[in-house]
Design an enzyme around this catalytic site. Structure first.
Site, PDB file in Angstrom:
ATOM      1  N   SER A 139       0.850  -1.194   0.000  1.00 10.88           N
ATOM      2  CA  SER A 139       0.000   0.000   0.000  1.00 10.88           C
ATOM      3  C   SER A 139       0.881   1.238   0.000  1.00 10.88           C
ATOM      4  O   SER A 139       1.996   1.210   0.549  1.00 10.88           O
ATOM      5  CB  SER A 139      -0.866   0.009   1.259  1.00 10.88           C
ATOM      6  OG  SER A 139      -1.451   1.284   1.425  1.00 10.88           O
ATOM      7  N   TYR A 152      -3.451  -0.670   9.929  1.00 11.67           N
ATOM      8  CA  TYR A 152      -3.481  -1.245   8.573  1.00 11.67           C
ATOM      9  C   TYR A 152      -2.150  -0.955   7.846  1.00 11.67           C
ATOM     10  O   TYR A 152      -1.511  -1.869   7.314  1.00 11.67           O
ATOM     11  CB  TYR A 152      -4.658  -0.648   7.785  1.00 11.67           C
ATOM     12  CG  TYR A 152      -4.546  -0.872   6.298  1.00 11.67           C
ATOM     13  CD1 TYR A 152      -4.727  -2.142   5.760  1.00 11.67           C
ATOM     14  CD2 TYR A 152      -4.205   0.171   5.424  1.00 11.67           C
ATOM     15  CE1 TYR A 152      -4.590  -2.362   4.395  1.00 11.67           C
ATOM     16  CE2 TYR A 152      -4.066  -0.035   4.065  1.00 11.67           C
ATOM     17  CZ  TYR A 152      -4.258  -1.303   3.558  1.00 11.67           C
ATOM     18  OH  TYR A 152      -4.107  -1.530   2.221  1.00 11.67           O
TER      19      TYR A 152
HETATM   20  N1  LIG Z   1      -8.452  -0.099  -2.238  1.00 10.09           N
HETATM   21  C1  LIG Z   1      -7.452   0.632  -1.785  1.00 10.09           C
HETATM   22  O1  LIG Z   1      -7.583   1.860  -1.554  1.00 10.09           O
HETATM   23  C2  LIG Z   1      -6.098   0.012  -1.592  1.00 10.09           C
HETATM   24  C3  LIG Z   1      -4.986   0.877  -1.520  1.00 10.09           C
HETATM   25  C4  LIG Z   1      -3.716   0.325  -1.335  1.00 10.09           C
HETATM   26  C5  LIG Z   1      -3.578  -1.054  -1.205  1.00 10.09           C
HETATM   27  N2  LIG Z   1      -4.678  -1.857  -1.268  1.00 10.09           N
HETATM   28  C6  LIG Z   1      -4.446  -3.305  -1.119  1.00 10.09           C
HETATM   29  O2  LIG Z   1      -4.857  -3.937  -2.317  1.00 10.09           O
HETATM   30  C7  LIG Z   1      -5.324  -5.260  -2.046  1.00 10.09           C
HETATM   31  C8  LIG Z   1      -6.675  -5.462  -2.692  1.00 10.09           C
HETATM   32  O3  LIG Z   1      -7.568  -4.498  -2.191  1.00 10.09           O
HETATM   33  P1  LIG Z   1      -8.953  -4.160  -2.919  1.00 10.09           P
HETATM   34  O4  LIG Z   1      -9.156  -2.721  -2.750  1.00 10.09           O
HETATM   35  O5  LIG Z   1      -8.981  -4.761  -4.265  1.00 10.09           O
HETATM   36  O6  LIG Z   1      -9.953  -4.944  -1.930  1.00 10.09           O
HETATM   37  P2  LIG Z   1     -11.367  -5.666  -2.162  1.00 10.09           P
HETATM   38  O7  LIG Z   1     -12.045  -5.154  -3.387  1.00 10.09           O
HETATM   39  O8  LIG Z   1     -12.084  -5.558  -0.852  1.00 10.09           O
HETATM   40  O9  LIG Z   1     -10.946  -7.197  -2.399  1.00 10.09           O
HETATM   41  C9  LIG Z   1     -10.379  -7.964  -1.379  1.00 10.09           C
HETATM   42  C10 LIG Z   1     -10.217  -9.375  -1.894  1.00 10.09           C
HETATM   43  O10 LIG Z   1      -9.514 -10.146  -0.921  1.00 10.09           O
HETATM   44  C11 LIG Z   1     -10.256 -11.347  -0.666  1.00 10.09           C
HETATM   45  N3  LIG Z   1      -9.970 -11.771   0.687  1.00 10.09           N
HETATM   46  C12 LIG Z   1     -10.097 -11.057   1.850  1.00 10.09           C
HETATM   47  N4  LIG Z   1      -9.739 -11.805   2.901  1.00 10.09           N
HETATM   48  C13 LIG Z   1      -9.353 -13.019   2.407  1.00 10.09           C
HETATM   49  C14 LIG Z   1      -8.903 -14.222   2.996  1.00 10.09           C
HETATM   50  N5  LIG Z   1      -8.757 -14.340   4.327  1.00 10.09           N
HETATM   51  N6  LIG Z   1      -8.591 -15.257   2.187  1.00 10.09           N
HETATM   52  C15 LIG Z   1      -8.743 -15.157   0.837  1.00 10.09           C
HETATM   53  N7  LIG Z   1      -9.179 -14.046   0.216  1.00 10.09           N
HETATM   54  C16 LIG Z   1      -9.491 -12.991   1.002  1.00 10.09           C
HETATM   55  C17 LIG Z   1     -11.718 -10.946  -0.907  1.00 10.09           C
HETATM   56  O11 LIG Z   1     -12.573 -12.055  -1.201  1.00 10.09           O
HETATM   57  P3  LIG Z   1     -13.362 -12.898  -0.057  1.00 10.09           P
HETATM   58  O12 LIG Z   1     -13.854 -11.884   0.942  1.00 10.09           O
HETATM   59  O13 LIG Z   1     -14.441 -13.624  -0.781  1.00 10.09           O
HETATM   60  O14 LIG Z   1     -12.357 -13.832   0.515  1.00 10.09           O
HETATM   61  C18 LIG Z   1     -11.552 -10.076  -2.150  1.00 10.09           C
HETATM   62  O15 LIG Z   1     -11.416 -10.887  -3.298  1.00 10.09           O
HETATM   63  C19 LIG Z   1      -5.334  -5.388  -0.515  1.00 10.09           C
HETATM   64  O16 LIG Z   1      -4.182  -6.094  -0.100  1.00 10.09           O
HETATM   65  C20 LIG Z   1      -5.268  -3.948  -0.022  1.00 10.09           C
HETATM   66  O17 LIG Z   1      -4.621  -3.858   1.230  1.00 10.09           O
HETATM   67  C21 LIG Z   1      -5.925  -1.363  -1.463  1.00 10.09           C
END
Ligand SMILES: NC(=O)c1ccc[n+]([C@@H]2O[C@H](COP(=O)([O-])OP(=O)(O)OC[C@H]3O[C@@H](n4cnc5c(N)ncnc54)[C@H](OP(=O)(O)O)[C@@H]3O)[C@@H](O)[C@H]2O)c1
Length: 259
Positions: A139, A152
């Protein structure tokens, strides 16, 4: 790295950045495997792919070693190899540190720290055989704390350290380790921890589109960088004037408006 016919597992592949990265990889000709806990969400994500023959889904929980072991075995049995592991599954939390429950802290650490480590451990033999690539999705907040997001961000700082360590420890195996820190991105992630996270984040930063972030992640996979972190402004300001950042973020995010 040429992506055609490579086998890629994307944890968190059913939503947001992971799903868009998987689509982009499939467009480049990879055999793409989406991994997450909820099968209905995985099926729905799979239906969005242009060519569904290039994508499969496997149900697993990244905090559970046995389910990852079984998922990796299924992928190796189906495709013969694993070339790319994108550790994108992640958990978020927005709220004051002093109000965080042990359960909330544990969930962040288990998903964002244990998860990628367990996934690397379980796919290591396959990655060694393919001299593959590990992509840890970190992140922009791994390099500088913001109010309400520091636990986080701390899990992502830990993930960065682990990526750096792995890169050195695995150098002799030919496995590449890339760490990618996306900026604040418009995905369901922003709705999970506190109801007003999206509005509070978008009050001081323009949210990126997951499709654009995914395009940059795939470009980084194709390139040869060790780390890309999109928290560049925060990182630079934190180096030169951390106290100024403290004051700015206190004013933007913490101080109550005078009534
Ligand atoms: N969105 C942002 O602003 C942002 C910014 C910087 C970094 N990130 C990072 O980018 C990554 C993806 O984020 P996103 O924004 O795409 O989130 P998202 O849309 O909420 O997607 C999260 C994904 O992770 C899966 N997941 C969560 N817990 C899990 C577990 N215990 N085992 C297996 N799968 C799991 C969820 O599916 P299920 O719930 O069905 O398992 C879903 O597919 C994360 O690591 C986040 O920290 C996000």
């Amino acid at each position: 790295m040429r992506l055609r016919d490579k086998v890629a597992i994307i944890t968190g592949g059913s939503s947001g950045i992971g799903k868009e990265t998987a689509k982009r990889l499939a467009d480049r000709g990879t055999k793409t495997v989406l991994l997450a806990r909820d099968m209905a969400k995985l099926d729905a994500a799979r239906n969005e792919f242009k060519d569904r023959t290039r994508v499969t889904a496997v149900q697993a929980d990244v905090t559970d070693r046995n389910s990852l072991k079984s998922a990796v075995a299924q992928v190796v049995a189906a495709h013969g190899s694993i070339d790319i592991v994108v550790n994108c599954a992640g958990s978020g939390y927005f709220g004051p540190v002093v109000e965080m429950t042990e359960e909330a802290i544990t969930k962040l650490v288990r998903t964002n720290v244990f998860g990628p480590v367990l996934m690397v451990q379980e796919s290591l033999e396959a990655l060694k055989r393919s001299r593959g690539t590990i992509v840890n999705i970190s992140s922009g907040l791994s390099k500088r704390a913001l109010p309400y997001l520091s636990v986080y961000g701390g899990t992502k700082a830990m993930q960065d350290q682990i990526s750096d360590g792995l890169r050195m420890e695995l150098r002799d195996t030919g496995i590449r380790v890339l760490s990618y820190g996306p900026p604040a991105t418009d995905t369901p992630f922003l709705d999970v921890s506190a109801p007003d996270t999206r509005s509070r984040m978008s009050s001081f930063v323009k949210l990126a589109k997951p499709q654009d972030v995914a395009a940059r992640i795939v470009k980084a996979i194709e390139g040869d960088k060790r780390e890309v972190n999109e928290g560049g402004f925060l990182k630079a300001m934190n180096f030169f004037a951390p106290g100024v950042l403290d004051t700015l973020f206190y004013k933007w995010m913490v101080r109550k408006p005078k009534t």
